[in-house]
Design a protein around this motif. Structure first.
Motif, short mmCIF file in Angstrom:
data_model
loop_
_atom_site.label_atom_id
_atom_site.label_comp_id
_atom_site.label_asym_id
_atom_site.label_seq_id
_atom_site.Cartn_x
_atom_site.Cartn_y
_atom_site.Cartn_z
N ALA A 74 0.82 -1.21 0.00
CA ALA A 74 0.00 0.00 0.00
C ALA A 74 0.86 1.26 0.00
CB ALA A 74 -0.94 0.00 1.20
N THR A 75 1.93 1.26 0.77
CA THR A 75 2.81 2.43 0.84
C THR A 75 3.48 2.69 -0.50
OG1 THR A 75 3.22 2.07 3.19
CG2 THR A 75 4.83 3.42 2.00
N VAL A 76 4.02 1.64 -1.08
CA VAL A 76 4.71 1.80 -2.38
C VAL A 76 3.72 2.21 -3.46
CG1 VAL A 76 6.08 0.64 -4.14
CG2 VAL A 76 6.57 0.22 -1.73
N ALA A 77 2.52 1.62 -3.45
CA ALA A 77 1.50 2.00 -4.44
C ALA A 77 1.18 3.49 -4.35
CB ALA A 77 0.24 1.15 -4.26
N GLY A 78 1.05 3.99 -3.13
CA GLY A 78 0.80 5.42 -2.94
C GLY A 78 1.96 6.27 -3.43
N ASN A 79 3.18 5.80 -3.22
CA ASN A 79 4.36 6.55 -3.65
C ASN A 79 4.48 6.67 -5.16
OD1 ASN A 79 5.10 6.90 -0.98
ND2 ASN A 79 6.62 5.26 -0.99
N VAL A 80 3.91 5.71 -5.90
CA VAL A 80 3.99 5.77 -7.36
C VAL A 80 2.71 6.28 -8.00
CG1 VAL A 80 5.78 3.99 -7.50
CG2 VAL A 80 3.39 3.32 -7.72
N GLY A 81 1.81 6.86 -7.19
CA GLY A 81 0.62 7.51 -7.73
C GLY A 81 -0.64 6.68 -7.70
N GLY A 82 -0.59 5.49 -7.13
CA GLY A 82 -1.78 4.65 -7.04
C GLY A 82 -2.48 4.80 -5.70
N LYS A 83 -3.56 4.08 -5.54
CA LYS A 83 -4.32 4.12 -4.29
C LYS A 83 -4.78 2.71 -3.98
CE LYS A 83 -8.63 5.97 -2.40
NZ LYS A 83 -9.85 6.72 -2.72
N VAL A 84 -4.64 2.29 -2.74
CA VAL A 84 -5.08 0.96 -2.32
C VAL A 84 -6.34 1.11 -1.46
CG1 VAL A 84 -4.50 -1.06 -0.90
CG2 VAL A 84 -2.80 -0.09 -2.46
N VAL A 85 -7.35 0.32 -1.77
CA VAL A 85 -8.59 0.30 -1.01
C VAL A 85 -8.80 -1.14 -0.54
CG1 VAL A 85 -11.10 0.63 -1.08
CG2 VAL A 85 -9.59 2.17 -2.37
N LEU A 86 -8.94 -1.32 0.77
CA LEU A 86 -9.17 -2.64 1.34
C LEU A 86 -10.66 -2.94 1.35
CD1 LEU A 86 -6.71 -2.43 4.37
CD2 LEU A 86 -6.23 -3.21 2.04
N VAL A 87 -11.04 -4.11 0.84
CA VAL A 87 -12.44 -4.52 0.84
C VAL A 87 -12.53 -5.95 1.37
CG1 VAL A 87 -13.15 -2.99 -1.05
CG2 VAL A 87 -12.29 -5.28 -1.58
N ASP A 88 -13.69 -6.28 1.92
CA ASP A 88 -13.89 -7.63 2.45
C ASP A 88 -14.19 -8.64 1.36
OD1 ASP A 88 -13.46 -7.01 5.15
OD2 ASP A 88 -15.49 -6.19 5.32
N ASN A 89 -14.85 -8.18 0.29
CA ASN A 89 -15.17 -9.06 -0.83
C ASN A 89 -15.37 -8.22 -2.09
OD1 ASN A 89 -18.01 -8.21 -0.90
ND2 ASN A 89 -18.13 -9.32 1.05
N VAL A 90 -15.50 -8.89 -3.23
CA VAL A 90 -15.60 -8.18 -4.51
C VAL A 90 -16.86 -7.32 -4.56
CG1 VAL A 90 -15.76 -8.47 -7.01
CG2 VAL A 90 -14.18 -9.88 -5.72
N ASP A 91 -17.96 -7.76 -3.97
CA ASP A 91 -19.20 -6.97 -3.98
C ASP A 91 -19.01 -5.60 -3.32
OD1 ASP A 91 -20.88 -8.52 -5.45
OD2 ASP A 91 -21.73 -9.58 -3.75
N ASP A 92 -18.13 -5.52 -2.33
CA ASP A 92 -17.88 -4.25 -1.65
C ASP A 92 -17.25 -3.20 -2.56
OD1 ASP A 92 -18.91 -5.32 0.64
OD2 ASP A 92 -16.99 -5.59 1.66
N ILE A 93 -16.66 -3.64 -3.65
CA ILE A 93 -16.01 -2.70 -4.59
C ILE A 93 -17.03 -1.72 -5.16
CG2 ILE A 93 -14.87 -2.57 -6.84
CD1 ILE A 93 -13.48 -5.23 -6.10
N LYS A 94 -18.24 -2.18 -5.38
CA LYS A 94 -19.27 -1.34 -6.01
C LYS A 94 -19.49 -0.04 -5.25
CE LYS A 94 -21.55 -5.47 -7.69
NZ LYS A 94 -22.70 -6.36 -7.55
N SER A 95 -19.40 -0.08 -3.92
CA SER A 95 -19.64 1.13 -3.13
C SER A 95 -18.47 2.12 -3.24
CB SER A 95 -19.88 0.77 -1.67
OG SER A 95 -18.72 0.19 -1.09
N HIS A 96 -17.35 1.70 -3.78
CA HIS A 96 -16.18 2.58 -3.91
C HIS A 96 -16.00 3.12 -5.32
CE1 HIS A 96 -14.59 1.69 0.10
NE2 HIS A 96 -14.96 0.44 -0.11
N LEU A 97 -16.83 2.68 -6.25
CA LEU A 97 -16.68 3.12 -7.64
C LEU A 97 -17.29 4.50 -7.83
CD1 LEU A 97 -17.55 -0.17 -9.58
CD2 LEU A 97 -15.28 0.78 -9.07
N ASN A 98 -16.56 5.34 -8.54
CA ASN A 98 -17.04 6.68 -8.87
C ASN A 98 -17.12 6.76 -10.39
OD1 ASN A 98 -17.77 9.32 -8.87
ND2 ASN A 98 -15.78 10.11 -8.21
#
Length: 198
Positions: A42-66
């Motif tokens: 997560a730290t390295v991903a942030g350092n190279v311009g990415g973002k890490v989001v922790l989810v419990d399952n794939v269905d939870d991804i839907k609430s984070h989509l913009n």
């Protein structure tokens, strides 16, 4: 003897002595806790311009989509087909048919903690060009599939054969224009990595 032959002969005479390749079993056998791997990733991903989001399952991804109104979203994950089109339907199409993809959501086989790279094969892309032509890119990777370093990554890919595969880390970027970092220079402008904990 031509000048080319003389140069090549000089190069052959002045080679450094051969040395044995380093033993990488020390890296392979080193124990890494899952928490440390995830934090490093997560730290390295942030350092190279990415973002890490922790989810419990794939269905939870839907609430984070913009997703912008009328935005085109493609995915290779069957669980997300109610919010996106199936990327596999576009395999074999001309790359220009995907030029207006706002967001691509793809599953990565595994991630690498030391550089936040994600290993993606053509089978997981839907179509080769998709992770490089979309405006925004999202990956889904299981937390248990994060390896410590590239040594472990190469061990994990040993013996596999793919028509096309890539390690992808962070959004597209360049820093060669007036030494200023520009994100989204030649590909996706952003990268979100959804790490599935469950």
């Amino acid at each position: 003897m031509t000048s080319r032959d003389r140069i090549l002969a000089d190069v052959r005479r002045n080679q450094p002595p051969l040395v044995a390749a380093p033993d990488i079993t020390a890296w392979e056998n080193k124990a890494h806790s899952a928490e440390v791997l995830l934090q490093t990733f997560a730290t390295v991903a942030g350092n190279v311009g990415g973002k890490v989001v922790l989810v419990d399952n794939v269905d939870d991804i839907k609430s984070h989509l913009n997703i912008p109104e009328g935005g085109r979203v493609l995915t290779t994950l069957p669980e997300l087909l109610d919010v996106a089109d199936d990327a596999a339907l576009f395999a074999g199409n001309a790359p220009h048919d995907l030029a207006n993809v706002d967001l691509a959501i793809l599953r990565a086989e595994f991630g690498v903690a030391e550089n936040s790279a994600l290993w993606l094969t053509e089978k997981l892309m839907g179509t080769r060009v998709l992770p490089f032509i979309c405006q925004h890119l999202a990956f889904v990777v299981n937390a248990k599939d994060i390896v410590p370093d590239m040594h472990a990554a190469y061990v994990r890919t040993a013996g596999t054969d793919h028509g096309f595969a890539a390690f992808i880390a962070g959004p597209s970027k360049t820093a060669d224009i007036e030494q200023s970092l520009v994100l989204g220079a030649h590909g996706p402008r952003s990268l979100v990595i959804f790490v599935v904990l469950g």
